[in-house]
Motif scaffolding. Structure first.
Motif, PDB file in Angstrom:
ATOM      1  N   ARG A 381      -6.960  26.895  12.396  1.00 17.11           N
ATOM      2  CA  ARG A 381      -6.134  25.700  12.519  1.00 17.11           C
ATOM      3  C   ARG A 381      -4.862  25.873  11.687  1.00 17.11           C
ATOM      4  NH1 ARG A 381      -7.970  24.528  16.663  1.00 17.11           N
ATOM      5  NH2 ARG A 381      -9.287  22.766  17.191  1.00 17.11           N
ATOM      6  N   ALA A 382      -3.931  24.925  11.875  1.00 18.95           N
ATOM      7  CA  ALA A 382      -2.715  24.954  11.067  1.00 18.95           C
ATOM      8  C   ALA A 382      -3.095  24.836   9.600  1.00 18.95           C
ATOM      9  CB  ALA A 382      -1.809  23.796  11.460  1.00 18.95           C
ATOM     10  N   PHE A 383      -2.308  25.462   8.749  1.00 18.16           N
ATOM     11  CA  PHE A 383      -2.614  25.404   7.327  1.00 18.16           C
ATOM     12  C   PHE A 383      -2.422  23.997   6.787  1.00 18.16           C
ATOM     13  CE2 PHE A 383      -1.486  25.497   2.885  1.00 18.16           C
ATOM     14  CZ  PHE A 383      -2.602  26.130   2.385  1.00 18.16           C
ATOM     15  N   VAL A 384      -3.452  23.480   6.144  1.00 16.36           N
ATOM     16  CA  VAL A 384      -3.348  22.173   5.495  1.00 16.36           C
ATOM     17  C   VAL A 384      -3.649  22.369   4.021  1.00 16.36           C
ATOM     18  CG1 VAL A 384      -4.332  19.871   5.327  1.00 16.36           C
ATOM     19  CG2 VAL A 384      -3.967  20.885   7.564  1.00 16.36           C
ATOM     20  N   GLN A 385      -2.732  21.931   3.198  1.00 15.31           N
ATOM     21  CA  GLN A 385      -2.891  22.058   1.759  1.00 15.31           C
ATOM     22  C   GLN A 385      -4.130  21.298   1.292  1.00 15.31           C
ATOM     23  OE1 GLN A 385      -1.016  23.580  -0.541  1.00 15.31           O
ATOM     24  NE2 GLN A 385      -2.107  22.733  -2.280  1.00 15.31           N
ATOM     25  N   THR A 386      -5.045  21.960   0.617  1.00 14.69           N
ATOM     26  CA  THR A 386      -6.200  21.251   0.080  1.00 14.69           C
ATOM     27  C   THR A 386      -6.362  21.458  -1.418  1.00 14.69           C
ATOM     28  OG1 THR A 386      -7.580  23.147   0.578  1.00 14.69           O
ATOM     29  CG2 THR A 386      -7.545  21.400   2.210  1.00 14.69           C
ATOM     30  N   GLY A 387      -5.628  22.421  -1.962  1.00 10.06           N
ATOM     31  CA  GLY A 387      -5.749  22.676  -3.401  1.00 10.06           C
ATOM     32  C   GLY A 387      -6.978  23.502  -3.760  1.00 10.06           C
ATOM     33  N   VAL A 388      -7.695  23.967  -2.742  1.00 10.52           N
ATOM     34  CA  VAL A 388      -8.955  24.658  -3.028  1.00 10.52           C
ATOM     35  C   VAL A 388      -8.725  26.109  -3.455  1.00 10.52           C
ATOM     36  CG1 VAL A 388      -9.439  25.411  -0.675  1.00 10.52           C
ATOM     37  CG2 VAL A 388     -11.312  24.887  -2.207  1.00 10.52           C
ATOM     38  N   PHE A 389      -7.642  26.730  -2.996  1.00 12.32           N
ATOM     39  CA  PHE A 389      -7.363  28.119  -3.394  1.00 12.32           C
ATOM     40  C   PHE A 389      -7.242  28.216  -4.918  1.00 12.32           C
ATOM     41  CE2 PHE A 389      -4.982  29.373   0.766  1.00 12.32           C
ATOM     42  CZ  PHE A 389      -6.154  29.169   1.463  1.00 12.32           C
ATOM     43  N   GLU A 390      -6.580  27.215  -5.478  1.00 11.50           N
ATOM     44  CA  GLU A 390      -6.340  27.215  -6.916  1.00 11.50           C
ATOM     45  C   GLU A 390      -7.656  27.146  -7.689  1.00 11.50           C
ATOM     46  OE1 GLU A 390      -4.554  25.721  -4.666  1.00 11.50           O
ATOM     47  OE2 GLU A 390      -2.525  26.440  -5.032  1.00 11.50           O
ATOM     48  N   LYS A 391      -8.684  26.566  -7.054  1.00 10.55           N
ATOM     49  CA  LYS A 391      -9.955  26.388  -7.769  1.00 10.55           C
ATOM     50  C   LYS A 391     -10.804  27.654  -7.796  1.00 10.55           C
ATOM     51  CE  LYS A 391     -10.312  21.500  -6.739  1.00 10.55           C
ATOM     52  NZ  LYS A 391     -10.765  20.640  -5.661  1.00 10.55           N
ATOM     53  N   VAL A 392     -10.472  28.633  -6.975  1.00  8.73           N
ATOM     54  CA  VAL A 392     -11.270  29.867  -6.966  1.00  8.73           C
ATOM     55  C   VAL A 392     -10.461  31.059  -7.462  1.00  8.73           C
ATOM     56  CG1 VAL A 392     -12.862  29.106  -5.175  1.00  8.73           C
ATOM     57  CG2 VAL A 392     -10.759  30.268  -4.522  1.00  8.73           C
ATOM     58  N   THR A 393      -9.296  30.790  -8.030  1.00  6.36           N
ATOM     59  CA  THR A 393      -8.442  31.873  -8.517  1.00  6.36           C
ATOM     60  C   THR A 393      -8.250  31.736 -10.028  1.00  6.36           C
ATOM     61  OG1 THR A 393      -7.305  31.745  -6.409  1.00  6.36           O
ATOM     62  CG2 THR A 393      -6.255  33.061  -8.122  1.00  6.36           C
ATOM     63  N   PRO A 394      -9.045  32.456 -10.812  1.00  6.64           N
ATOM     64  CA  PRO A 394      -8.978  32.273 -12.265  1.00  6.64           C
ATOM     65  C   PRO A 394      -7.826  33.038 -12.906  1.00  6.64           C
ATOM     66  CG  PRO A 394     -10.692  33.834 -11.738  1.00  6.64           C
ATOM     67  CD  PRO A 394     -10.075  33.423 -10.432  1.00  6.64           C
ATOM     68  N   MET A 395      -6.629  32.798 -12.384  1.00  7.86           N
ATOM     69  CA  MET A 395      -5.445  33.454 -12.936  1.00  7.86           C
ATOM     70  C   MET A 395      -4.332  32.414 -12.984  1.00  7.86           C
ATOM     71  SD  MET A 395      -5.318  37.189 -11.150  1.00  7.86           S
ATOM     72  CE  MET A 395      -5.816  36.919  -9.490  1.00  7.86           C
ATOM     73  N   ASP A 396      -3.334  32.669 -13.798  1.00  7.01           N
ATOM     74  CA  ASP A 396      -2.190  31.768 -13.848  1.00  7.01           C
ATOM     75  C   ASP A 396      -1.252  32.116 -12.696  1.00  7.01           C
ATOM     76  OD1 ASP A 396      -0.385  29.869 -14.552  1.00  7.01           O
ATOM     77  OD2 ASP A 396       0.548  31.033 -16.147  1.00  7.01           O
ATOM     78  N   ILE A 397      -1.799  31.968 -11.492  1.00  8.30           N
ATOM     79  CA  ILE A 397      -1.063  32.290 -10.267  1.00  8.30           C
ATOM     80  C   ILE A 397      -1.281  31.134  -9.314  1.00  8.30           C
ATOM     81  CG2 ILE A 397      -1.331  33.722  -8.185  1.00  8.30           C
ATOM     82  CD1 ILE A 397      -1.444  36.133 -10.000  1.00  8.30           C
ATOM     83  N   LEU A 398      -0.256  30.762  -8.564  1.00 13.44           N
ATOM     84  CA  LEU A 398      -0.400  29.681  -7.586  1.00 13.44           C
ATOM     85  C   LEU A 398      -0.573  30.322  -6.206  1.00 13.44           C
ATOM     86  CD1 LEU A 398       2.604  27.626  -8.985  1.00 13.44           C
ATOM     87  CD2 LEU A 398       0.202  27.065  -9.301  1.00 13.44           C
ATOM     88  N   PRO A 399      -1.815  30.484  -5.765  1.00 15.44           N
ATOM     89  CA  PRO A 399      -2.047  31.264  -4.536  1.00 15.44           C
ATOM     90  C   PRO A 399      -1.321  30.688  -3.313  1.00 15.44           C
ATOM     91  CG  PRO A 399      -4.120  30.687  -5.601  1.00 15.44           C
ATOM     92  CD  PRO A 399      -3.051  29.969  -6.326  1.00 15.44           C
ATOM     93  N   THR A 400      -1.327  29.366  -3.171  1.00 14.21           N
ATOM     94  CA  THR A 400      -0.706  28.781  -1.986  1.00 14.21           C
ATOM     95  C   THR A 400       0.776  29.121  -1.937  1.00 14.21           C
ATOM     96  OG1 THR A 400      -2.207  26.947  -2.345  1.00 14.21           O
ATOM     97  CG2 THR A 400      -0.541  26.668  -0.648  1.00 14.21           C
ATOM     98  N   HIS A 401       1.422  28.983  -3.072  1.00  9.96           N
ATOM     99  CA  HIS A 401       2.858  29.256  -3.099  1.00  9.96           C
ATOM    100  C   HIS A 401       3.146  30.741  -2.897  1.00  9.96           C
ATOM    101  CE1 HIS A 401       2.572  25.274  -4.922  1.00  9.96           C
ATOM    102  NE2 HIS A 401       3.781  25.093  -4.427  1.00  9.96           N
ATOM    103  N   LEU A 402       2.288  31.569  -3.473  1.00 12.13           N
ATOM    104  CA  LEU A 402       2.455  33.009  -3.283  1.00 12.13           C
ATOM    105  C   LEU A 402       2.298  33.371  -1.801  1.00 12.13           C
ATOM    106  CD1 LEU A 402       2.744  35.912  -4.273  1.00 12.13           C
ATOM    107  CD2 LEU A 402       0.310  35.927  -4.799  1.00 12.13           C
ATOM    108  N   LEU A 403       1.276  32.824  -1.157  1.00  6.98           N
ATOM    109  CA  LEU A 403       1.040  33.147   0.255  1.00  6.98           C
ATOM    110  C   LEU A 403       2.199  32.664   1.122  1.00  6.98           C
ATOM    111  CD1 LEU A 403      -2.768  32.298   0.354  1.00  6.98           C
ATOM    112  CD2 LEU A 403      -1.760  34.550   0.617  1.00  6.98           C
ATOM    113  N   LYS A 404       2.732  31.495   0.778  1.00  8.44           N
ATOM    114  CA  LYS A 404       3.865  30.989   1.547  1.00  8.44           C
ATOM    115  C   LYS A 404       5.088  31.893   1.379  1.00  8.44           C
ATOM    116  CE  LYS A 404       2.691  26.156   2.029  1.00  8.44           C
ATOM    117  NZ  LYS A 404       2.953  24.765   1.642  1.00  8.44           N
ATOM    118  N   ALA A 405       5.275  32.373   0.149  1.00  9.06           N
ATOM    119  CA  ALA A 405       6.409  33.275  -0.094  1.00  9.06           C
ATOM    120  C   ALA A 405       6.250  34.553   0.718  1.00  9.06           C
ATOM    121  CB  ALA A 405       6.512  33.592  -1.584  1.00  9.06           C
TER     122      ALA A 405
END
Lengths: 454, 397
Positions: A381-405
């Motif tokens: 489906r179309a990507f819908v922001q849920t904030g869940v990526f951030e909860k499984v990434t134990p780094m000071d990285i914003l996965p959603t923003h990185l993937l969008k970039a």
């Protein structure tokens, strides 16, 4: 200065069918293969053998045009029976029919006192043609290390936190001496430190507990705490212009053997695991083993998928396929090619979910083991922001923003948001938990490829 | 089940490439995936097992969280109808009238919005996304029960086309779609969106002394008249106890269909928070911002509305509903965790400011949410920038 890092974010996928601690040595398949597709960062593999040649364990099979010194060698001795090519003559597999008794190509054998005086050049001279070199992975990008680089540090994760993954301490039992020798040699390759990262949630095995000359760091928490990329992020993160190397404990032991015994020993204990496996256990064989013999008559189910590696980062292989160069396990899964009537809303406690949305009850029982199959449990489906990526990434990285970039092919943003610090496996959990079922790991690799070209 | 599956399988070729109805493939796909989760398997490389979640389930969780508000709203429309017309009625009768009024609203909203979704999916050749399950339900819940159905259809179509599809579709919209629909109707048809529209009379004559003013309007009027406190004005209603604090919390009062009951909204909030679908950070920070701003106004105390105890703000008007179901919309809210605190807090603050100072718009939450939707990317920009700076700081070259 050893460090202790406690990670909270992440998720453990508990599957049924973990391997019992028993090693079977009697089954040895006939055919072994080297698969160029296992390696990242090679431009154009050049063959050095042809069908019908006989090779010894450690004989070079191919090299990459970019680094001709680095050889990819045969795991076993025998006859090159087939060189399989795909579309556009892409090299797929170099298959070797193994001898009954493995013969080894002789490399220089050093005494312990000689070893302590080796220079970086002498170490490289022995390592590059041996076939061990591709075990050195460079960060950023997760590609085979460039021998002319001087990495700022070398990182070793001593534990694999992926689902059903075997423990290195079990795979490498009794190899303590080789492991320590390997560590000592690694110190010649970097002006910085060698980091050995151990699991503080488990008992420390003597193999890793008694090492000297390296910095031992402890990590605690759910997967991906065992991912070396996550560990680097918390120890000494990669900045622009820096290079670090990683290597698995198996590679370190191989180095020890190469220098002490003068052989390229590609023997390997691997775990056969997964829900439909009758007798999940360990097998001793060599790199690139054909998996058919191990799974024959050992499955409870017919319609299955074989995965070289673990369920998060592995690759599907055929029954007649081969274990990957970097893998220490074969996971077997039931194929999920069935549809389920209104399965999208039925409450279930049999399916695992990181989420707690309506009807997903797995969060109530954290320690349960699940019999998961390969069904995607929903459509793309179309990507819908849920904030869940951030909860499984134990780094000071914003996965959603990185993937969008990455998708926007914005090089500056990719770099600023941390693409130099991750490879696919570090964001694999995002792919698992994604509501919209997107191929996150492929997107990460696309981003890395873009960065390498820039 | 097998029979339905077989029927679907038989029709499939008509919708596939080269089939008679190939343009309508995604319509077929929608029907099929609602009936059966597909038999898709994980690709060759990458994650081989997947989480049991999908977009449908995620969206349905929000819909389920709204059901308490919907059911209460249906009853309340009937309840208000009977007390305004001075009749005694049973629970069933109230619920019956409520259904008669609310169900057509729901139907029209789903039909109008769904149609737009389908048309765009066909033109753009992408799957029909389930996000509209939520929007279609939200729209009737935030409108007065007396609104003409054609206005609902118009507002919904406007919002889906302009607020969503024009920005690229699901997941890309800047403004909350349901709030856009309401704002559009509010400015286009103020006659049907304000004043005496909050009670469904159905042509009957109201009892003597009846007033259709909402608690919010009553509270605002005190600041104009300046003769008595808000609490006194609310306590002195045409129907005994209508605007007492307890009833304001329970929600048996005139207002938009689904947003009168703070209790039911909190029930929905509990569902959203337990399931992790709604961000508790946003909900808490909206309430926090509201209370803080209300308290600051108390200190200033320039007029009676400003002196109203801050907790009244939480139970009058649509603030609670907006905080729980609108502000938490993950697409239009702040995407970063730090940003969510700021975003929610400012929604609370702005709501109170708009309510107290703006005579034209007694309902502040609508504009506050829309305004902060616009600012959310800006908040995120600074949070992301901070992340980039931390990374840059480490670097030596």
């Amino acid at each position: 200065m050893s460090k202790f890092v406690k990670l909270k974010k992440g998720f453990n996928i508990n599957l049924t069918g973990a391997a019992k601690k028993k090693v079977v040595e009697s089954i040895i398949p006939n055919v072994f293969a080297l698969k160029p597709s296992d390696f990242y960062g090679i431009e154009r593999p050049k063959l050095m053998v042809s069908e019908g040649d006989t090779v010894k364990a450690g004989s070079p099979l191919m090299f990459d045009k970019k680094h001709p010194d680095v050889k990819f060698t045969a795991p076993v001795s025998g006859e090159v029976v087939e060189i399989r090519r795909g579309k556009k003559r892409k090299l797929l597999e170099i298959k070797i029919l193994a001898d009954q008794r493995i013969e080894y190509l002789e490399f220089h054998k050093y005494t312990v006192s000689e070893l302590s005086n080796l220079s970086r050049e002498e170490v490289l001279k022995q390592l590059l043609p041996s076939g061990i070199w591709p075990r050195f992975i460079q960060r950023p990008y997760g590609i085979i290390a460039n021998p002319s680089d001087k990495p700022k540090a070398i990182f070793i994760s001593s534990f694999d936190s992926h689902p059903l993954a075997p423990g290195y301490d079990y795979l490498l039992k009794g190899e303590d001496h080789f492991f320590q020798t390997g560590l000592d040699l690694l110190r010649r390759l970097t002006p910085g430190k060698v980091h050995l990262n151990i699991d503080s949630d488990a008992e420390v095995s003597p193999l890793f507990g008694a090492v000297t000359g390296v910095q031992v760091n402890k990590f605690s928490g759910p997967h991906p705490s065992g991912n070396v990329g996550v560990q680097i992020h918390h120890l000494d993160p990669i900045n622009k212009g820096e290079v670090a190397w990683t290597i698995s404990p198996y590679g370190v032991v191989q180095i020890g053997k190469l220098f002490l015994e003068g052989i390229y020993d590609a023997s390997k204990v691997f775990a056969l695991a997964g829900p439909p496996v009758k007798e999940p256990q360990y097998y001793k064989t060599f790199d690139g083993a054909e998996i058919e013999k191990f799974v024959e008559n050992n499955l409870t189910h017919d319609n299955v998928r074989f995965v070289s590696g673990n369920v998060l980062t592995g690759e599907r292989v055929e029954k007649g396929g081969f274990i990957g160069y970097y893998d220490h396990m074969i996971t077997v899964l039931k194929e999920g090619d069935y549809s389920e009537f209104i399965g999208w809303i039925l409450p279930t406690s049999k399916k695992l979910s990181f989420h707690r949305a309506f009807g997903l009850l797995s969060f109530l029982n954290k320690n349960q083991e699940y019999d998961l199959d390969t069904n995607t449990c929903g459509e793309e489906r179309a990507f819908v922001q849920t904030g869940v990526f951030e909860k499984v990434t134990p780094m000071d990285i914003l996965p959603t923003h990185l993937l969008k970039a990455i998708m926007a092919e914005d090089y500056d943003d990719m770099e600023a948001l941390g693409i130099l610090e991750v490879i696919e496996e570090d964001l694999a959990l995002c792919e698992f938990v994604d509501v919209s079922k997107h191929p996150i790991q492929s997107i990460v690799r696309e981003g890395i490829d873009l960065m390498m070209q820039s | 089940m097998k029979a339905i599956k077989d029927i679907l399988d038989q029709q499939r070729h008509l919708f596939q490439k080269g089939g008679k109805y190939e343009n309508f493939y995604y319509l077929f796909e929608m029907a099929e995936t609602f009936l059966f989760t597909p038999d898709h398997t994980a690709p060759t490389k990458g994650v081989q097992v997947r989480d049991a979640i999908d977009l449908k389930r995620l969206m349905m969780t929000v819909v389920i969280a709204m059901i308490p508000c919907l059911l209460f709203g249906i009853w309340n429309v009937g309840h208000q109808h009977y007390i305004a017309t001075g009749q005694v009625a049973s629970f069933i009768e109230k619920f019956g009238i409520g259904c008669y009024v609310v169900l057509p609203m729901l139907l029209v909203s789903y039909a109008a919005g769904g149609l737009v979704e389908v048309i765009f999916a066909i033109i753009r050749k992408h799957p029909i996304n389930e996000g509209f399950l939520v929007t279609g339900m939200l729209i009737p819940l935030i409108l007065p029960p007396t609104i003409p159905l054609w206005q609902i259809a118009l507002g919904t179509i406007f919002a889906v086309v302009i607020a969503k599809e024009a920005f690229g579709g699901t997941g890309m919209n800047v403004l909350n779609i349901a709030m856009t629909a309401r704002a559009f109707l509010y400015f286009a048809y103020p006659g049907q969106m304000s004043g005496d529209v909050w009670t469904y009379l159905g042509g009957a004559t109201p009892v003597e002394g009846y007033s259709g003013a909402t608690a919010l309007a009553v509270a605002y009027d005190t600041s104009v008249a300046g003769t008595r406190t808000v609490e006194a004005a609310l306590g002195d209603s045409w129907y005994a106890g209508l605007y007492e604090l307890k009833n304001l919390f329970l929600g048996a009062m005139p207002g938009s269909v689904g947003e009168t009951s703070t209790l039911m909204v909190l029930l929905g909030a509990a569902i959203l928070i337990v399931t992790g679908v709604g961000s508790w950070k946003i909900i808490v920070s909206v309430f926090g911002g509201t209370l803080l701003m209300g308290y600051l106004f108390n200190l200033l105390g320039l007029n009676e509305f400003m002196s109203m105890p801050p907790h009244y703000h939480l139970v009058i008007g649509g603030l609670a509903f907006g905080a729980v179901f609108m502000a938490t919309d993950p697409v239009t809210a702040s995407h970063t965790e730090t940003g969510k605190w700021i975003y929610g807090f400012l929604i609370g603050v702005l709501t109170v400011i708009i309510r107290v100072f703006n005579p034209a718009y007694p309902e502040g939450i609508m504009l506050a949410v829309l305004l902060m939707n616009v600012f959310a990317p800006l908040i995120d920009f600074y949070v992301v920038q901070a992340n980039k700076k931390r990374r840059l700081k480490r670097a030596t070259v």
